[in-house]
Design an enzyme around this catalytic site. Structure first.
Site, PDB file in Angstrom:
ATOM      1  N   ASP A 172       3.407   8.419  19.233  1.00 33.90           N
ATOM      2  CA  ASP A 172       2.943   7.102  18.795  1.00 33.90           C
ATOM      3  C   ASP A 172       4.100   6.210  18.358  1.00 33.90           C
ATOM      4  OD1 ASP A 172       0.263   7.324  19.143  1.00 33.90           O
ATOM      5  OD2 ASP A 172      -0.170   7.969  17.089  1.00 33.90           O
TER       6      ASP A 172
ATOM      7  N   LYS B 172       1.743   0.718  21.294  1.00 31.03           N
ATOM      8  CA  LYS B 172       1.987  -0.670  21.652  1.00 31.03           C
ATOM      9  C   LYS B 172       3.493  -0.885  21.743  1.00 31.03           C
ATOM     10  CE  LYS B 172      -1.014  -2.870  19.125  1.00 31.03           C
ATOM     11  NZ  LYS B 172      -1.645  -3.714  18.138  1.00 31.03           N
TER      12      LYS B 172
ATOM     13  N   MET C 172      -2.016  -0.103   6.462  1.00 30.51           N
ATOM     14  CA  MET C 172      -2.312  -1.178   7.428  1.00 30.51           C
ATOM     15  C   MET C 172      -2.852  -2.425   6.731  1.00 30.51           C
ATOM     16  SD  MET C 172      -3.946   1.129  10.486  1.00 30.51           S
ATOM     17  CE  MET C 172      -4.799   2.329   9.477  1.00 30.51           C
TER      18      MET C 172
HETATM   19  N1  SAH Z   1      -1.369   8.944   9.953  1.00 32.20           N
HETATM   20  C1  SAH Z   1      -0.464   8.046   9.248  1.00 32.20           C
HETATM   21  C2  SAH Z   1      -1.064   6.672   9.054  1.00 32.20           C
HETATM   22  C3  SAH Z   1      -1.324   5.949  10.356  1.00 32.20           C
HETATM   23  S1  SAH Z   1      -1.889   4.336  10.105  1.00 32.20           S
HETATM   24  C4  SAH Z   1      -0.082   8.682   7.908  1.00 32.20           C
HETATM   25  O1  SAH Z   1      -0.703   9.675   7.492  1.00 32.20           O
HETATM   26  O2  SAH Z   1       0.846   8.187   7.259  1.00 32.20           O
HETATM   27  C5  SAH Z   1      -0.416   3.413  10.181  1.00 32.20           C
HETATM   28  C6  SAH Z   1      -0.062   2.873   8.812  1.00 32.20           C
HETATM   29  O3  SAH Z   1       0.548   3.889   8.036  1.00 32.20           O
HETATM   30  C7  SAH Z   1       0.934   1.751   8.818  1.00 32.20           C
HETATM   31  O4  SAH Z   1       0.343   0.507   9.118  1.00 32.20           O
HETATM   32  C8  SAH Z   1       1.433   1.803   7.395  1.00 32.20           C
HETATM   33  O5  SAH Z   1       0.476   1.266   6.508  1.00 32.20           O
HETATM   34  C9  SAH Z   1       1.467   3.308   7.149  1.00 32.20           C
HETATM   35  N2  SAH Z   1       2.796   3.856   7.440  1.00 32.20           N
HETATM   36  C10 SAH Z   1       3.107   4.816   8.323  1.00 32.20           C
HETATM   37  N3  SAH Z   1       4.421   5.105   8.291  1.00 32.20           N
HETATM   38  C11 SAH Z   1       4.964   4.299   7.347  1.00 32.20           C
HETATM   39  C12 SAH Z   1       6.271   4.112   6.809  1.00 32.20           C
HETATM   40  N4  SAH Z   1       7.313   4.823   7.243  1.00 32.20           N
HETATM   41  N5  SAH Z   1       6.435   3.200   5.841  1.00 32.20           N
HETATM   42  C13 SAH Z   1       5.407   2.488   5.359  1.00 32.20           C
HETATM   43  N6  SAH Z   1       4.150   2.610   5.819  1.00 32.20           N
HETATM   44  C14 SAH Z   1       3.924   3.507   6.792  1.00 32.20           C
END
Ligand code: SAH
Length: 290
Positions: A56, A78, A193
């Site tokens: 992803d 994307k 998000m």
């Molecule tokens: N499965 C992922 C979340 C996916 S949704 C998890 O458990 O972390 C995607 C969202 O995760 C992003 O829009 C943001 O809000 C958050 N996110 C993921 N990686 C991030 C990072 N390195 N820094 C800040 N937010 C992050």
């Protein structure tokens, strides 16, 4: 002792029996928030076994460097303004690869079952008779905040934390969230998000009774070399995102635990900063203190 039939001997001399990624199987693996050091050992062993990795947008490229030589690497997100591959297409692709006898690693940011549609992919695979394994990862809402020096729970201030998504399937603010219940029931909110709809979200929370002066941290690129943390309050957070052009991916934390960063910004301290306070919560009585 039960023997797991899919385990093999230890390739790394650790004495551990690591599971084998078998042909025709798909593993849904969490990659953590970014820093490759936050991969689990299961994730690392999976990367060394897969024939194909489907990853992803939020998976850091340095993690793909752990793939074995000759592994095919496919992107499923994307990029460059192109529309994202649909969820259905990703699931169908995983099924196709498994049926072709590949050892398939589906690599997802953070934890595969936290706002990552891992459940949907897993359901599709199980429905198609494809054997799966889930390898949990460190979610951005916990590990990413830890990299900003924010503990998601702290005994003095919260005995509950709520994880919220700022998007639903249609990309809108989720209509099924009971903001009033969330605002009242959980002293700490961790919102994924949330950048795009932040003014709606903060507006809902304030309308439901949260104090506009409540501390908020916006952590972008958590655990990556580009990590940036913006401290603000609930009343100003949405405006600040505009003013400072803060971009996704970002995790937003609302609540008193944000103040802990004044003492616990360990990354800043490693770069020579001094703690701003050693008693960040002070003597104030917090409503949720037990
Ligand atoms: N499965 C992922 C979340 C996916 S949704 C998890 O458990 O972390 C995607 C969202 O995760 C992003 O829009 C943001 O809000 C958050 N996110 C993921 N990686 C991030 C990072 N390195 N820094 C800040 N937010 C992050």
């Amino acid at each position: 002792m039960t023997e797991l039939t899919d385990h093999h001997g230890n390739p790394d001399g650790s004495g551990m029996d690591w599971p084998v990624l078998q042909a025709g199987h798909v593993w849904l693996v969490g990659a953590g928030p970014g820093d490759p050091g936050l991969l689990t050992l299961h994730a690392l062993h999976a990367l060394g076994q897969a024939d194909v990795i489907v990853y992803d947008a939020l998976v850091d490229r340095r993690i793909l460097a752990f793939a074995r030589e000759g592994c095919e690497i496919e992107y499923a997100g994307k990029r460059g303004g192109k529309p994202s591959v649909s969820q259905r297409d990703i699931s169908l692709r995983l099924i196709e690869l498994a049926r072709a006898g590949k050892r398939v690693l589906r690599l997802k940011g953070g934890d595969p079952f936290v706002f990552g549609r891992g459940g949907e992919e897993a359901l599709a695979l199980v429905g198609a008779g494809v054997p799966i394994r889930i390898v949990p990862g460190i979610s951005a809402g916990i590990g990413g905040l830890a990299y900003a020096g924010i503990p998601v729970t702290h005994r003095d201030v919260n005995q509950a934390v709520t994880f919220i998504t700022g998007h639903d399937q249609s990309g809108m603010t989720p209509s099924r969230i009971d903001w009033r219940a969330v605002a009242r029931g959980s002293p700490v909110l961790v919102i994924y998000m949330a950048i795009r709809h932040l003014s709606t979200i903060t507006g809902e929370l304030i309308a439901a009774g949260r104090d506009p002066r409540e501390p908020v941290a916006i952590v972008s690129d958590a655990s990556l070399p580009t990590q940036a943390v913006h401290e603000t309050d609930l009343g100003r957070a949405a405006e600040d995102v505009e003013r400072f052009a803060i971009e996704a991916p970002a995790i937003i934390c609302v609540g008193p635990v944000v103040l802990m960063r004044q003492a616990l910004d360990w990354l800043g301290q490693l770069h020579g900063e001094r703690p701003r306070s050693l008693d960040p919560l002070g003597s104030r009585q917090w409503p949720d203190a037990g």
